[in-house]
Motif scaffolding. Structure first.
Motif, PDB file in Angstrom:
ATOM      1  N   ASP A 192     -10.463  -5.842   3.120  1.00 55.59           N
ATOM      2  CA  ASP A 192     -11.738  -6.480   3.656  1.00 55.59           C
ATOM      3  C   ASP A 192     -12.940  -5.704   3.010  1.00 55.59           C
ATOM      4  OD1 ASP A 192     -13.846  -7.405   5.041  1.00 55.59           O
ATOM      5  OD2 ASP A 192     -12.574  -7.663   6.945  1.00 55.59           O
ATOM      6  N   ALA A 193     -13.846  -6.555   2.287  1.00 58.73           N
ATOM      7  CA  ALA A 193     -14.925  -5.788   1.668  1.00 58.73           C
ATOM      8  C   ALA A 193     -16.093  -5.293   2.572  1.00 58.73           C
ATOM      9  CB  ALA A 193     -15.404  -6.879   0.454  1.00 58.73           C
ATOM     10  N   VAL A 194     -15.912  -6.027   3.848  1.00 57.07           N
ATOM     11  CA  VAL A 194     -16.985  -5.804   4.582  1.00 57.07           C
ATOM     12  C   VAL A 194     -16.974  -4.214   5.344  1.00 57.07           C
ATOM     13  CG1 VAL A 194     -18.210  -6.281   6.825  1.00 57.07           C
ATOM     14  CG2 VAL A 194     -17.679  -8.168   5.035  1.00 57.07           C
ATOM     15  N   THR A 195     -15.661  -4.155   5.553  1.00 58.00           N
ATOM     16  CA  THR A 195     -15.249  -2.873   6.259  1.00 58.00           C
ATOM     17  C   THR A 195     -14.885  -1.918   5.285  1.00 58.00           C
ATOM     18  OG1 THR A 195     -12.977  -3.468   6.389  1.00 58.00           O
ATOM     19  CG2 THR A 195     -14.437  -4.008   8.347  1.00 58.00           C
ATOM     20  N   GLY A 196     -14.739  -2.366   3.981  1.00 58.80           N
ATOM     21  CA  GLY A 196     -14.155  -1.367   2.962  1.00 58.80           C
ATOM     22  C   GLY A 196     -12.705  -0.661   3.284  1.00 58.80           C
ATOM     23  N   GLN A 197     -12.051  -1.403   4.076  1.00 63.40           N
ATOM     24  CA  GLN A 197     -10.704  -1.115   4.493  1.00 63.40           C
ATOM     25  C   GLN A 197      -9.587  -1.811   3.591  1.00 63.40           C
ATOM     26  OE1 GLN A 197     -10.963  -1.201   8.571  1.00 63.40           O
ATOM     27  NE2 GLN A 197     -11.829   0.873   8.864  1.00 63.40           N
ATOM     28  N   LEU A 198      -8.539  -1.035   3.202  1.00 65.72           N
ATOM     29  CA  LEU A 198      -7.139  -1.821   3.053  1.00 65.72           C
ATOM     30  C   LEU A 198      -6.387  -1.336   4.222  1.00 65.72           C
ATOM     31  CD1 LEU A 198      -5.543  -3.213   0.593  1.00 65.72           C
ATOM     32  CD2 LEU A 198      -5.032  -0.724  -0.022  1.00 65.72           C
ATOM     33  N   ARG A 199      -5.725  -2.358   4.600  1.00 73.18           N
ATOM     34  CA  ARG A 199      -4.510  -2.271   5.615  1.00 73.18           C
ATOM     35  C   ARG A 199      -3.388  -2.636   5.493  1.00 73.18           C
ATOM     36  NH1 ARG A 199      -6.960  -2.936  10.963  1.00 73.18           N
ATOM     37  NH2 ARG A 199      -5.360  -4.403  11.595  1.00 73.18           N
ATOM     38  N   ALA A 200      -2.400  -2.026   5.883  1.00 74.08           N
ATOM     39  CA  ALA A 200      -1.022  -2.339   5.706  1.00 74.08           C
ATOM     40  C   ALA A 200      -0.303  -2.724   6.991  1.00 74.08           C
ATOM     41  CB  ALA A 200      -0.034  -0.957   5.247  1.00 74.08           C
ATOM     42  N   CYS A 201      -0.067  -4.077   7.151  1.00 78.59           N
ATOM     43  CA  CYS A 201       0.034  -4.863   8.317  1.00 78.59           C
ATOM     44  C   CYS A 201       1.599  -5.623   8.700  1.00 78.59           C
ATOM     45  CB  CYS A 201      -0.937  -6.038   8.409  1.00 78.59           C
ATOM     46  SG  CYS A 201      -2.698  -5.697   7.999  1.00 78.59           S
TER      47      CYS A 201
END
Length: 819
Positions: A192-201
């Motif tokens: 997510d570019a807005v949060t700057g986060q990469l999530r392992a879901c």
């Protein structure tokens, strides 16, 4: 079978972990191809700097150095980092359901594969060798595979080439998903570019409260992989598609092994914002690094109006070979030991005091702009003579102080400058110095601030014991006596003062405990060989340095005392790591386990590569540049002992070779039957092979190696003679068209000292199969072709005797003793 060529525009080769790589693969002329060479010509030759040559399209002028209109400006310049990899796409075999490891798409044909991706939405396209997925507010986009794949004991990986921008959106995402038959139940990597986060879901009902959340790094998270193995699902990331880091592990959900899955690549944007796109590349590719180095130049060429750039690149040996001659090991320890402290520390000033006879000042080599130590006269008489013998095992000189009296003679004074003064206030000063004297009640060195409010003076007492005089806030100096014992005994001593713990180290060991020394600040004036025109030193002083740290670092600096013996005896792998540190390399990959002790390499005067080669030669080892990273590898000789057939990288039928250039050699190129060997300060010894001399005449060789005992020298000489007194016929060149082979990946894994077997050799050969060891190779990578010309030696030559072994314990056949 795409090639992956990436440039580290603006990156520093000595900081490879910080390089952001730009894919320029579409510029590569694959008709001419890419040629890479590395390793040695044979096992008796040194490995050479690895090289790569390739031609790049420059029609847009972006590869023209100095072109301000280039998207790469101003970083198209010599020594730009480059890395080259082969991306091997998987083959889909058998019937559905297929393991996800067989899913592959390089997105190179400009058309989305309707068979692989029957579900597309939001107008994705293939362009520039990637799949581009629009990221438009309110309009999800992506591609979906058929539900004919399984993650069970398999994996799926992809390169996240371009991520969307945040703009003013409430969310802007791109994702790799493996979906179950239940809507919203899936495994995913999502950015997510807005949060700057990469999530392992691991989503259930489209949500995962326990997702692993990473702060996205374009460098560290360039590749994403989801893998199932051993009843666990692993989410992994990689900077290069080769070295993977596990970011999350979870027990395998039941649907992963019971259902067929669908793969989806998508992008979404919500809450407005400027539309852009996400790009993926090399889905399912198995990446094999081929080269890591620096571009030598960007020569722009024209054929009519067509412009190209044919670049050559060299691995890290280019930089290592260009380094200046090293100082002594003592000097190099001072210059590099701050990398070992484990705290924030830096070298603020370093005066080796190695100037020639007649010098009137001594310069700082730390590079932070501190002033020179000037020869200063006090009253009349006395001398200060540069160029006299310095610390043993350095080969370097130092000054000798000969005052007429304690208050008449010469000493050294420097204004360290305002930055040094500020640093000694912000940080904790550490001091180290070498000295030799027989005169008591004299000052070795001292410092104070401009107002003489803070003073730090190192002096020998009337009994030769080290004392520290200190003051704070303009108070009178206070003297603290250490437990050093008499240091005015006419031998060299090494003094380290730790301004954090207020401890003193003498000759590598801590002396006593914490001392009651005031905190220092603003230290700007440095005195060497006296203090403020009094207590002038009589003797020799060398290698004065000032370090700043945010915590204790004295124990690390104290280890420099080992330079008194050139750090000998020291096992070879540790010596290699030490020399690599001198060259600015953070680490070395050490392979093998047999590491003998090596002698001193203490004196100055040679380059780091020459010293590394001395260790390599002494140990019959192998030194080379890594092909996947900016680093060195060092192999001990035992890595080649008695190769296990089960560990062969691959085997290949002679009929599958590109047979041009296959040659069975039997000559005297490697023949050695008389070795005369010696070591520094040791005996000169000779080992011969009489039967070989009788048959072929004398083939002599001289060995000068850095062993620490004459017995080790004899062992090394025997090892050489036993292997080369009568070399058997061998395959020295093995060319393979690897791209057509089912073992393509295994062939690409072959590196220096790997071994493989060629079987079903022609009847004219001495044996039906031969095992060979890789010494080096030259490869040419073209469209649908990857020819590797391996330079090899006979693996049997490295066999050693094993008592009772059916293969390696046969008397008269395999009786060579290990060395």
């Amino acid at each position: 079978m795409p090639i992956l060529v990436e440039m580290g525009w603006g990156g520093l080769v000595q900081a490879p972990w910080s390089i952001t790589w730009t894919d320029i693969s579409t510029r590569v002329d694959m008709v001419q191809g890419v040629t890479i060479s590395r390793g040695a010509s044979d096992e008796l030759s040194e490995t050479q700097p690895g090289t790569a040559t390739l031609t790049l399209d420059n029609q847009d002028g972006w590869l023209t150095p100095g072109n301000p209109n280039s998207g790469y400006f101003p970083f198209v310049r010599r020594n730009a980092p480059i890395r080259i990899s082969q991306a091997v796409m998987p083959a889909q075999v058998g019937a559905a359901p297929w393991p996800l490891a067989q899913m592959g798409d390089d997105f190179d044909d400009e058309v989305i594969d309707p068979t692989l991706w029957p579900g597309t939405y939001g107008a994705p396209v293939e362009t520039g060798g990637r799949i581009r997925i629009p990221c438009v507010s309110g309009t999800p986009a992506g591609v979906q595979s058929a539900r004919s794949w399984t993650l069970d004991e398999s994996h799926v990986a992809v390169k996240a080439s371009v991520v969307p921008a945040a703009s003013t959106s409430s969310a802007a995402t791109m994702a790799l998903r493996v979906t179950s038959t239940t809507a919203g139940t899936r495994l995913a990597w999502q950015y997510d570019a807005v949060t700057g986060q990469l999530r392992a879901c691991s989503d259930v009902a489209s949500a995962d409260a326990g997702a692993t959340v990473l702060t996205y790094s374009a460098i560290d998270h360039a590749w994403w992989r989801i893998r199932e193995a051993g009843s666990s699902v692993l989410w992994e990331t990689s900077p290069d598609g080769w070295e993977w880091t596990v970011r999350r592990t979870l027990a395998t959900p039941a649907w992963v092994t019971s259902q067929q899955q669908q793969v989806e690549l998508d992008a979404t944007r919500t809450g407005g914002g400027t539309a852009d796109y996400a790009e993926f590349d090399l889905l399912g590719a198995a990446v094999r690094p081929r080269f890591w180095g620096m571009v030598n130049e960007f020569p722009v060429e024209w054929e009519g109006l067509y412009s190209s750039v044919t670049v050559s690149a060299t691995d890290l040996f280019k930089r290592l070979n260009r380094l200046p001659e090293m100082r002594s090991m003592l000097g190099m320890e001072v210059l590099t030991s701050d990398t070992l402290t484990g705290v924030y520390s830096f070298l603020a000033a370093y005066y080796p005091l190695t100037e020639e006879v007649g010098a009137a000042a001594a310069g700082d080599v730390a590079g932070l702009g501190t002033g020179a130590l000037a020869v200063t006269q006090v009253s009349a008489g006395g001398t200060l003579e540069f160029g006299t013998d310095g610390v043993p095992e350095t080969g370097e000189s130092c000054p000798t102080f000969t005052p007429a009296s304690a208050s008449a003679g010469r000493y050294l004074v420097a204004d360290l400058g305002p930055q040094a003064a500020e640093d000694s206030t912000t940080w904790l000063p550490h001091v180290q110095v070498w000295f030799k004297t027989s005169t008591v009640s004299r000052v070795i060195c001292g410092l104070h601030d401009p107002n003489v409010d803070h003073e730090l003076v190192f002096v020998l007492s009337a009994s030769g014991v080290l004392q520290i005089e200190h003051s704070e806030s303009g108070d009178a100096r206070v003297t603290v006596t250490t437990a050093s014992g008499n240091l005015a005994n006419g031998v060299w001593h090494h003094l380290v003062y730790d301004g954090s713990t207020k401890r003193v180290y003498i000759d590598g060991a801590a002396v006593g405990g914490t001392l009651s020394v005031s905190g220092m600040g603003g230290l700007r004036t440095l005195y060497v060989g006296g203090y403020r025109a009094a207590r002038l030193f009589s003797g020799q002083i060398a290698h004065v340095s000032l370090h700043e740290a945010n915590s204790s670092a004295g124990a690390v600096y104290a280890a420099t005392y080992g330079a008194m013996t050139g750090f000998a005896p020291e096992v070879a792998n540790l010596r290699v790591e030490r020399l690599a540190r001198y060259a600015g390399l953070a680490s070395v990959t050490i392979l093998g386990s047999t590491h003998d002790q090596v002698a001193s390499q203490g004196p100055a005067g040679s380059g780091v590569v020459a010293r590394l080669r001395e260790v390599e030669s002494t140990e019959s080892g192998r030194l080379y540049a890594e092909r996947d990273y900016y680093g060195l590898a060092y192999q001990s000789r035992d890595l080649r002992y008695n190769p296990d057939p089960a560990a062969e990288v691959f085997t290949i039928d002679y009929a599958d070779l590109d047979t041009q250039g296959v040659q069975l050699a039997d000559d005297d190129q490697k023949l050695v039957n008389e070795v005369t060997a010696s070591r520094p300060g040791g005996a000169t010894q000779t080992v011969t092979a009489p039967s070989s001399i009788l048959a072929f005449g004398t083939y002599p060789q001289q060995l000068t190696i850095l062993k620490t005992s004459d017995l080790s020298v004899m062992d090394a000489a025997y090892w050489r003679v036993s292997r080369y007194a009568n070399p058997e016929p061998e395959l020295r060149e093995v060319p393979i068209e690897a791209a057509t082979m089912p073992t393509f990946l295994d062939i690409l894994d072959a590196d220096i000292s790997s071994y493989f077997t060629v079987f079903n050799l022609p009847a004219q050969a001495t044996a039906s199969s031969m095992r060979v060891t890789v010494e080096g190779y030259t490869e040419t990578i073209k469209e649908q072709s990857h020819v590797i010309q391996f330079r090899t030696s006979a693996s049997a030559r490295d066999s050693v005797w094993i008592l009772g072994d059916t293969v390696y314990g046969v008397l008269g056949t395999t009786t060579r003793l290990a060395y």
